[in-house]
Design a protein around this motif. Structure first.
Motif, PDB file in Angstrom:
ATOM      1  N   ARG A  23       4.456   3.515  11.380  1.00 24.52           N
ATOM      2  CA  ARG A  23       3.913   2.429  10.678  1.00 24.52           C
ATOM      3  C   ARG A  23       2.765   3.822   9.742  1.00 24.52           C
ATOM      4  O   ARG A  23       2.648   3.062   8.472  1.00 24.52           O
ATOM      5  CB  ARG A  23       3.101   1.257  11.167  1.00 24.52           C
ATOM      6  CG  ARG A  23       2.575   0.183   9.534  1.00 24.52           C
ATOM      7  CD  ARG A  23       2.499  -1.282  10.670  1.00 24.52           C
ATOM      8  NE  ARG A  23       1.477  -0.710  12.178  1.00 24.52           N
ATOM      9  CZ  ARG A  23       1.357  -0.980  13.112  1.00 24.52           C
ATOM     10  NH1 ARG A  23       2.646  -1.274  14.000  1.00 24.52           N
ATOM     11  NH2 ARG A  23       0.490  -0.677  14.196  1.00 24.52           N
ATOM     12  N   ARG A  26       4.853   5.910   7.359  1.00 25.28           N
ATOM     13  CA  ARG A  26       5.316   5.269   6.104  1.00 25.28           C
ATOM     14  C   ARG A  26       4.109   3.951   5.222  1.00 25.28           C
ATOM     15  O   ARG A  26       4.294   4.243   3.792  1.00 25.28           O
ATOM     16  CB  ARG A  26       6.426   4.315   6.704  1.00 25.28           C
ATOM     17  CG  ARG A  26       6.911   3.538   5.559  1.00 25.28           C
ATOM     18  CD  ARG A  26       7.481   3.770   4.372  1.00 25.28           C
ATOM     19  NE  ARG A  26       7.797   2.937   3.395  1.00 25.28           N
ATOM     20  CZ  ARG A  26       7.641   3.330   2.290  1.00 25.28           C
ATOM     21  NH1 ARG A  26       7.829   4.565   1.876  1.00 25.28           N
ATOM     22  NH2 ARG A  26       8.190   2.344   0.971  1.00 25.28           N
ATOM     23  N   SER A  27       3.324   3.956   5.643  1.00 24.80           N
ATOM     24  CA  SER A  27       1.588   3.086   4.959  1.00 24.80           C
ATOM     25  C   SER A  27       1.376   4.085   3.608  1.00 24.80           C
ATOM     26  O   SER A  27       0.833   3.917   2.882  1.00 24.80           O
ATOM     27  CB  SER A  27       1.231   2.787   6.496  1.00 24.80           C
ATOM     28  OG  SER A  27       0.351   3.759   6.703  1.00 24.80           O
ATOM     29  N   VAL A  30       3.200   4.612   1.483  1.00 27.08           N
ATOM     30  CA  VAL A  30       3.231   3.417  -0.086  1.00 27.08           C
ATOM     31  C   VAL A  30       1.948   3.706  -0.732  1.00 27.08           C
ATOM     32  O   VAL A  30       1.895   3.393  -1.716  1.00 27.08           O
ATOM     33  CB  VAL A  30       3.322   2.457   0.810  1.00 27.08           C
ATOM     34  CG1 VAL A  30       3.476   1.048  -0.254  1.00 27.08           C
ATOM     35  CG2 VAL A  30       4.659   2.432   1.531  1.00 27.08           C
ATOM     36  N   GLU A 318      -3.327  -2.582   8.257  1.00 27.01           N
ATOM     37  CA  GLU A 318      -2.863  -3.211   8.752  1.00 27.01           C
ATOM     38  C   GLU A 318      -2.763  -3.632  10.121  1.00 27.01           C
ATOM     39  O   GLU A 318      -2.013  -3.702  10.828  1.00 27.01           O
ATOM     40  CB  GLU A 318      -1.825  -1.349   9.227  1.00 27.01           C
ATOM     41  CG  GLU A 318      -2.998  -0.468  10.643  1.00 27.01           C
ATOM     42  CD  GLU A 318      -2.933   0.979  11.127  1.00 27.01           C
ATOM     43  OE1 GLU A 318      -1.833   0.840  11.894  1.00 27.01           O
ATOM     44  OE2 GLU A 318      -3.835   0.959  10.776  1.00 27.01           O
ATOM     45  N   THR A 326       1.885  -5.066   6.020  1.00 28.85           N
ATOM     46  CA  THR A 326       1.709  -3.740   5.539  1.00 28.85           C
ATOM     47  C   THR A 326       1.529  -3.473   4.083  1.00 28.85           C
ATOM     48  O   THR A 326       0.931  -3.162   3.623  1.00 28.85           O
ATOM     49  CB  THR A 326       1.598  -2.636   6.945  1.00 28.85           C
ATOM     50  OG1 THR A 326       0.582  -3.227   8.292  1.00 28.85           O
ATOM     51  CG2 THR A 326       0.734  -1.431   6.617  1.00 28.85           C
ATOM     52  N   GLU A 327       3.222  -2.508   3.981  1.00 23.26           N
ATOM     53  CA  GLU A 327       3.492  -2.296   3.170  1.00 23.26           C
ATOM     54  C   GLU A 327       3.578  -3.129   1.784  1.00 23.26           C
ATOM     55  O   GLU A 327       2.836  -2.922   0.609  1.00 23.26           O
ATOM     56  CB  GLU A 327       5.285  -2.074   2.542  1.00 23.26           C
ATOM     57  CG  GLU A 327       5.771  -0.748   3.977  1.00 23.26           C
ATOM     58  CD  GLU A 327       6.830  -0.520   3.814  1.00 23.26           C
ATOM     59  OE1 GLU A 327       7.781  -0.956   2.565  1.00 23.26           O
ATOM     60  OE2 GLU A 327       7.413   0.070   4.531  1.00 23.26           O
ATOM     61  N   GLU A 328       3.661  -4.605   1.880  1.00 23.65           N
ATOM     62  CA  GLU A 328       3.122  -5.756   1.281  1.00 23.65           C
ATOM     63  C   GLU A 328       1.740  -5.737   0.642  1.00 23.65           C
ATOM     64  O   GLU A 328       1.081  -5.648  -1.237  1.00 23.65           O
ATOM     65  CB  GLU A 328       3.971  -6.886   1.242  1.00 23.65           C
ATOM     66  CG  GLU A 328       3.431  -8.563   0.147  1.00 23.65           C
ATOM     67  CD  GLU A 328       4.234  -9.244   0.577  1.00 23.65           C
ATOM     68  OE1 GLU A 328       3.644  -9.906  -0.126  1.00 23.65           O
ATOM     69  OE2 GLU A 328       3.773  -9.665   2.140  1.00 23.65           O
ATOM     70  N   ARG A 331       0.773  -2.533  -1.057  1.00 23.26           N
ATOM     71  CA  ARG A 331       1.495  -2.885  -3.036  1.00 23.26           C
ATOM     72  C   ARG A 331       0.063  -3.611  -3.737  1.00 23.26           C
ATOM     73  O   ARG A 331       0.111  -3.711  -4.749  1.00 23.26           O
ATOM     74  CB  ARG A 331       2.415  -2.852  -2.916  1.00 23.26           C
ATOM     75  CG  ARG A 331       3.430  -2.346  -2.101  1.00 23.26           C
ATOM     76  CD  ARG A 331       5.043  -2.107  -2.768  1.00 23.26           C
ATOM     77  NE  ARG A 331       5.670  -1.286  -2.101  1.00 23.26           N
ATOM     78  CZ  ARG A 331       6.679  -0.940  -0.872  1.00 23.26           C
ATOM     79  NH1 ARG A 331       6.739  -2.118  -0.351  1.00 23.26           N
ATOM     80  NH2 ARG A 331       7.002  -0.330  -0.962  1.00 23.26           N
TER      81      ARG A 331
END
Length: 342
Positions: A23, A26-27, A30, A318, A326-328, A331
């Motif tokens: 996470r 990946r965060s 993003v 997060e 977390t991705e949303e 963004r």
């Protein structure tokens, strides 16, 4: 306004270390896609609060996976490392990333880390200024030796020289985590920007910035340097269409993480330590920081900038403990909050 993500690599209850680190990586990817300016990486040892034991190593990974994003440590703990070793790593990342690396350093705590890594309580309680000065010399001078303090060695060449990254420009930015008047004075006298914690509100941060300026000017730092100091404010960010939904997301997930993570800290000398109530602490963070609708989040960030003069933010995104959420969140931070602050 420069919005960044504060990545703790938090291990929430029921999660493994690999999930938390995935996470975290990946965060950061993003965050770059979302148009954020920087990612700040926490460092912890032997606790599930955060499972990244080397912020500088994770920074190397993320610098290789991104092209524009600035990556910083928040923070690399100086009492448990040799300043020259950390300086060499910082120089390497600064040069190979084209100047995209920021080195945040701090004193850490009186944790068992000191015992494990062969440092003393003295290194934590009184050794931070000397370690910081040795680190700064390594990042700024062509050759360095040390004849006093904890680290003693003959003069050696600085290889690689961080100034070679940008055609003779300065080395990597150095930021100091400040949690006490002594650390504020230390940072101010050396003209180094501060990283201020998420548990501190706007009024206290504004007072700390004023104190930093007074120490910097008293030490003879140039007025332009003092005016342009790019301090960093840490906080929490959770975005939803309704403020109550954003708060609920954090109040469901963060107390379990905080209870598990903070309880695992072990002092090196057995000293008593007070534990925050995890639910009350999460509620406090929701009240201090951008937690709510995009408009509310933008207004809170703008208000903090106005009250404190700080225009760089490291926001923990997060707090849901979930990768997709977390991705949303990231963004929406880049797509719905950042444009309101330009």
């Amino acid at each position: 306004m420069h919005l960044g993500s504060f990545v703790v690599a938090a291990q929430f209850p029921g999660q493994g270390h690999a999930e938390a680190l995935h996470r975290a990586v990946r965060s950061a990817e993003v965050a770059e896609e979302a148009g954020l300016a920087q990612v700040w990486l926490a460092e912890h040892h032997f606790v599930p609060y955060g499972v990244c034991p080397s912020a500088v190593t994770l920074a190397a990974t993320l610098l290789g996976r991104t092209r524009r994003l600035r990556v910083g440590t928040a923070v690399s703990v100086l009492p448990t490392v040799h300043p020259v070793a950390l300086g060499e790593q910082a120089a390497l990342l600064h040069i190979t990333s084209g100047g995209r690396f920021s080195l945040g350093v701090g004193r850490g705590g009186p944790w068992v880390d000191l015992e494990v890594f062969g440092a003393s309580l003295e290194a934590y309680e009184r050794g931070f200024p000397g370690s910081l000065d040795l680190l700064l010399r390594w990042l700024r001078e062509p050759a360095v030796g040390s004849g006093e303090g904890r680290f003693r060695f003959r003069e050696v060449l600085v290889v690689p020289r961080p100034s070679e990254a940008l055609e003779g420009g300065p080395g990597p930015e150095v930021v100091v985590a400040c949690t006490s008047p002594a650390s504020v004075r230390l940072a101010g006298e050396r003209g180094l920007p501060m990283l201020l914690g998420m548990h501190v509100g706007d009024e206290e941060k504004a007072a700390v910035v004023r104190s930093w300026r007074e120490h910097a000017l008293a030490a003879g730092r140039p007025e332009e340097e003092v005016r342009s100091a790019a301090h960093v404010s840490a906080g929490v960010c959770q975005i939803a269409d309704r403020t109550e939904d954003a708060r609920e997301t954090l109040l469901k997930a963060m107390p379990g993480w905080l209870k598990q993570g903070l309880a695992a800290h072990m002092t090196v000398d057995g000293r008593a330590r007070a534990m925050r109530d995890p639910y009350a602490y999460t509620e406090m963070l929701c009240g201090l920081h951008p937690v709510g609708t995009p408009r509310l989040c933008a207004d809170r960030l703008a208000a903090t900038a106005e009250r404190t003069g700080i225009r760089r933010f490291a926001l923990l995104t997060e707090g849901s403990g979930d990768l997709a959420a977390t991705e949303e969140n990231l963004r929406r931070l880049g797509g719905e909050v950042l444009p309101r602050l330009v």
